[in-house]
Design a protein around this motif. Sequence first.
Motif, PDB file in Angstrom:
ATOM      1  N   ILE A  62      10.177   4.641  -1.045  1.00 41.61           N
ATOM      2  CA  ILE A  62       8.913   4.985  -0.283  1.00 41.61           C
ATOM      3  C   ILE A  62       9.527   6.247   0.264  1.00 41.61           C
ATOM      4  O   ILE A  62       8.914   7.476   0.331  1.00 41.61           O
ATOM      5  CB  ILE A  62       8.266   3.832   0.813  1.00 41.61           C
ATOM      6  CG1 ILE A  62       7.860   2.909  -0.179  1.00 41.61           C
ATOM      7  CG2 ILE A  62       7.353   4.873   1.496  1.00 41.61           C
ATOM      8  CD1 ILE A  62       7.381   1.638   0.843  1.00 41.61           C
ATOM      9  N   ALA A 112       9.002   9.795  -0.255  1.00 43.76           N
ATOM     10  CA  ALA A 112       8.425  11.046   0.836  1.00 43.76           C
ATOM     11  C   ALA A 112       8.630  12.440   0.808  1.00 43.76           C
ATOM     12  O   ALA A 112       8.117  13.338   1.113  1.00 43.76           O
ATOM     13  CB  ALA A 112       7.898  10.098   1.420  1.00 43.76           C
ATOM     14  N   GLU A 160       5.668  12.110   7.001  1.00 44.09           N
ATOM     15  CA  GLU A 160       5.042  10.931   6.972  1.00 44.09           C
ATOM     16  C   GLU A 160       5.467   9.029   6.331  1.00 44.09           C
ATOM     17  O   GLU A 160       5.188   8.249   7.319  1.00 44.09           O
ATOM     18  CB  GLU A 160       3.437  10.776   7.022  1.00 44.09           C
ATOM     19  CG  GLU A 160       2.523  11.749   7.745  1.00 44.09           C
ATOM     20  CD  GLU A 160       2.535  11.727   9.149  1.00 44.09           C
ATOM     21  OE1 GLU A 160       2.874  10.709  10.066  1.00 44.09           O
ATOM     22  OE2 GLU A 160       2.906  12.986   9.632  1.00 44.09           O
ATOM     23  N   THR A 194       2.414   2.434  12.034  1.00 46.22           N
ATOM     24  CA  THR A 194       1.861   1.861  11.283  1.00 46.22           C
ATOM     25  C   THR A 194       2.527   0.551  10.877  1.00 46.22           C
ATOM     26  O   THR A 194       2.877  -1.309  11.731  1.00 46.22           O
ATOM     27  CB  THR A 194       1.037   2.235   9.546  1.00 46.22           C
ATOM     28  OG1 THR A 194       0.359   2.706   9.670  1.00 46.22           O
ATOM     29  CG2 THR A 194       0.865   0.786   8.959  1.00 46.22           C
ATOM     30  N   ARG A 246       8.789  15.071  -1.141  1.00 43.71           N
ATOM     31  CA  ARG A 246       7.396  15.634  -1.441  1.00 43.71           C
ATOM     32  C   ARG A 246       7.046  16.703  -0.913  1.00 43.71           C
ATOM     33  O   ARG A 246       6.323  16.828   0.105  1.00 43.71           O
ATOM     34  CB  ARG A 246       5.754  14.570  -1.837  1.00 43.71           C
ATOM     35  CG  ARG A 246       5.831  13.786  -2.421  1.00 43.71           C
ATOM     36  CD  ARG A 246       5.043  12.689  -2.489  1.00 43.71           C
ATOM     37  NE  ARG A 246       4.870  12.322  -3.894  1.00 43.71           N
ATOM     38  CZ  ARG A 246       3.176  10.822  -3.738  1.00 43.71           C
ATOM     39  NH1 ARG A 246       2.289  11.012  -2.964  1.00 43.71           N
ATOM     40  NH2 ARG A 246       3.368  10.122  -4.925  1.00 43.71           N
ATOM     41  N   ASP A 257       7.084  15.004   3.027  1.00 48.57           N
ATOM     42  CA  ASP A 257       5.761  14.490   3.541  1.00 48.57           C
ATOM     43  C   ASP A 257       6.010  13.428   4.326  1.00 48.57           C
ATOM     44  O   ASP A 257       7.274  12.448   4.145  1.00 48.57           O
ATOM     45  CB  ASP A 257       4.696  13.270   2.357  1.00 48.57           C
ATOM     46  CG  ASP A 257       3.902  12.513   3.232  1.00 48.57           C
ATOM     47  OD1 ASP A 257       3.926  12.489   4.356  1.00 48.57           O
ATOM     48  OD2 ASP A 257       3.214  12.121   2.786  1.00 48.57           O
ATOM     49  N   PRO A 260       0.800  -1.598   0.117  1.00 47.05           N
ATOM     50  CA  PRO A 260       0.123  -0.472   0.651  1.00 47.05           C
ATOM     51  C   PRO A 260       0.654   1.482  -0.078  1.00 47.05           C
ATOM     52  O   PRO A 260       0.227   2.154  -0.496  1.00 47.05           O
ATOM     53  CB  PRO A 260      -0.796  -0.214   1.177  1.00 47.05           C
ATOM     54  CG  PRO A 260      -0.848  -1.745   1.405  1.00 47.05           C
ATOM     55  CD  PRO A 260       0.522  -2.212   1.472  1.00 47.05           C
ATOM     56  N   GLU A 261       2.244   1.769   1.209  1.00 52.38           N
ATOM     57  CA  GLU A 261       2.458   2.369   0.730  1.00 52.38           C
ATOM     58  C   GLU A 261       3.454   2.955  -0.729  1.00 52.38           C
ATOM     59  O   GLU A 261       3.460   3.985  -1.383  1.00 52.38           O
ATOM     60  CB  GLU A 261       3.579   1.879   1.519  1.00 52.38           C
ATOM     61  CG  GLU A 261       3.828   2.390   3.002  1.00 52.38           C
ATOM     62  CD  GLU A 261       3.373   3.455   3.454  1.00 52.38           C
ATOM     63  OE1 GLU A 261       3.562   4.495   3.073  1.00 52.38           O
ATOM     64  OE2 GLU A 261       2.129   3.381   4.469  1.00 52.38           O
ATOM     65  N   ARG A 295       3.685   8.471  11.021  1.00 50.67           N
ATOM     66  CA  ARG A 295       2.452   7.417  10.062  1.00 50.67           C
ATOM     67  C   ARG A 295       2.904   5.785  10.016  1.00 50.67           C
ATOM     68  O   ARG A 295       2.262   4.973  10.426  1.00 50.67           O
ATOM     69  CB  ARG A 295       1.764   7.772   8.899  1.00 50.67           C
ATOM     70  CG  ARG A 295       0.447   6.913   8.108  1.00 50.67           C
ATOM     71  CD  ARG A 295      -0.418   6.598   6.885  1.00 50.67           C
ATOM     72  NE  ARG A 295       0.915   7.726   6.264  1.00 50.67           N
ATOM     73  CZ  ARG A 295       2.095   7.029   5.252  1.00 50.67           C
ATOM     74  NH1 ARG A 295       1.497   6.155   5.382  1.00 50.67           N
ATOM     75  NH2 ARG A 295       2.219   7.505   4.795  1.00 50.67           N
ATOM     76  N   ARG A 316       2.280   1.941  -3.657  1.00 50.68           N
ATOM     77  CA  ARG A 316       0.843   2.870  -4.356  1.00 50.68           C
ATOM     78  C   ARG A 316       0.869   3.967  -3.725  1.00 50.68           C
ATOM     79  O   ARG A 316       0.443   4.769  -4.828  1.00 50.68           O
ATOM     80  CB  ARG A 316      -0.334   1.757  -4.349  1.00 50.68           C
ATOM     81  CG  ARG A 316      -0.049   0.440  -4.484  1.00 50.68           C
ATOM     82  CD  ARG A 316      -1.573  -0.851  -4.711  1.00 50.68           C
ATOM     83  NE  ARG A 316      -2.121  -0.512  -3.943  1.00 50.68           N
ATOM     84  CZ  ARG A 316      -1.258  -2.169  -2.866  1.00 50.68           C
ATOM     85  NH1 ARG A 316      -1.407  -2.394  -3.213  1.00 50.68           N
ATOM     86  NH2 ARG A 316      -2.046  -1.877  -1.665  1.00 50.68           N
ATOM     87  N   ARG A 317       0.765   4.487  -2.237  1.00 48.43           N
ATOM     88  CA  ARG A 317       0.383   5.609  -2.050  1.00 48.43           C
ATOM     89  C   ARG A 317       1.745   6.808  -2.805  1.00 48.43           C
ATOM     90  O   ARG A 317       1.487   8.095  -3.210  1.00 48.43           O
ATOM     91  CB  ARG A 317       0.414   5.704  -0.552  1.00 48.43           C
ATOM     92  CG  ARG A 317       0.347   6.828  -0.037  1.00 48.43           C
ATOM     93  CD  ARG A 317       0.621   6.638   0.976  1.00 48.43           C
ATOM     94  NE  ARG A 317      -0.125   6.216   2.734  1.00 48.43           N
ATOM     95  CZ  ARG A 317      -1.061   6.775   2.971  1.00 48.43           C
ATOM     96  NH1 ARG A 317      -0.917   7.780   2.901  1.00 48.43           N
ATOM     97  NH2 ARG A 317      -1.445   5.615   3.737  1.00 48.43           N
ATOM     98  N   TYR A 318       2.749   6.307  -2.926  1.00 49.31           N
ATOM     99  CA  TYR A 318       4.063   6.738  -3.192  1.00 49.31           C
ATOM    100  C   TYR A 318       4.000   7.089  -4.338  1.00 49.31           C
ATOM    101  O   TYR A 318       5.544   7.672  -5.494  1.00 49.31           O
ATOM    102  CB  TYR A 318       5.159   7.348  -2.846  1.00 49.31           C
ATOM    103  CG  TYR A 318       4.981   7.751  -0.578  1.00 49.31           C
ATOM    104  CD1 TYR A 318       4.476   8.809  -1.294  1.00 49.31           C
ATOM    105  CD2 TYR A 318       4.263   6.377  -0.307  1.00 49.31           C
ATOM    106  CE1 TYR A 318       4.366   9.455   0.491  1.00 49.31           C
ATOM    107  CE2 TYR A 318       3.701   7.153   1.135  1.00 49.31           C
ATOM    108  CZ  TYR A 318       4.390   8.692   1.606  1.00 49.31           C
ATOM    109  OH  TYR A 318       4.102   9.160   2.322  1.00 49.31           O
TER     110      TYR A 318
END
Length: 337
Positions: A297, A301, A308, A278, A304, A306, A86-87, A274, A89-91
Motif C-alpha cells: 500500500i 501510494a 495519504e 483511519t 502515485r 499520494d 479497502p486500502e 488519512r 482495493r484503493r491502491y
Amino acid sequence: MALCLEHPVVVAPMAGGPSTVGLVAAAGAAGAVGFLAAGYRPPSTVAGEVAEVRALGRPYGLNIFVPSSTRPDVAELARYRSALAPEARRYGVDLPPLRLDDTDHFAEKVELAAAAAVPLVSFTFGVPDAATIATLRGAGCTVIVTVTDVAEARRAAAAGADALIAQAGTAGGHSATTTPAGYDPSSTAPELVAAIVAAVRPPVIAAGGTGTAQHVRRALAAGAVAVQAGTAFLLADEAGTRPVHRAAVSDARSGPTVVTRAFTGQPARALPNRFTRTYSAAAPVGYPAIHHLTAPIRAQAAARGDREAVNLWAGTAYADAVAEPAAAILARLGGRR
C-alpha cells in the motif's frame, strides 16, 4: 573504544531511503559522523555501502535492527489485515500473507560489521546480548545502543555498550522502545538525557526534537556528548528521501506530528494523513509483521505521489528542516567542537 565525534551533531540512520552513502560521505567531509541504515536492506547491499564509505577514510557508523523477542498476537494481526482490505482495493494491490518471522539478517549484518571493523555500530529495537557486543568490541567497533528510558539504559550498560543514544518521544520515525504496548512519547531529549546520565556510566548521545542550534545546546547542557539528528536531514541534498515525503516535510500545512502503529506495528512519529487518522486506533503491536503487511500500500501510494497512505516519518521539529547541502545543515545546527 572511541566515539570519534569532532562535531556535536551526528547524522542519524534513516532506513527506507533517506540514508545514503552520499549523505554519510557529506557528513564525514564536514567533520561529522553519519550513519548508514542497515534496516530493510540485504546484507550484500549493506556490505557494498560499508565498503564505499570505508574507502573515504572518515569515521562513520552503521545501524542494525535487533529482532523482536516476542511473538505478536496472530488473531489481532489477522483482524488488522482484514481492516486494511479497502486500502488494498484503493491502491490496486494484494495484501501479503502475515509474515511472523523476520530477523532482518541480524547475524549476517553483525558479522559484516565486525569483519569491516565499522567504527561505530548502533542498535535499535532492543539490547543485543553481551556476546554480540563483545564480538564487535573485539573487532574494534564502538557499540552504541538506542534506549528510550532508564530501564533500557541500565540493560544496555550491563550488556557492555560503549555508549547510548537516548531517544526521546519527540524523535521522528520509529521509537526504539522495547515495550511498544505501553510506550509514552511525552519525553524530551534534555530530560531523558539528564535521567539516563544520572543512572548509568556510558556516554549518552541525545536524539529527538532537534531542528535548531538552540535544541543542540539544550541537549548538550543536559549532559549529552553529542546530538543525533535525523529529521533535520530529510531535506538534505544528499538524502534519498522520497519526493512525496520531501513535499510533506516542506508543507507548513502538514500540522503537528502524531505517534502511530498504523504503518508498522511499532510506535513511530509521523506527519498525519488519512492512513494515520483511519487506522492508528485499530493497529496492534506487531513489528515487523505490520510493516510487511502495509508495504504494498505504501509503495503504491508513494509511486502515485499520494501522501495519504505513506509513512511520513518526522520529528516534532520538522518545520525547521531546510533543503540545503548536509554541510550547511551541520553548520547551522552547530560547529565543530
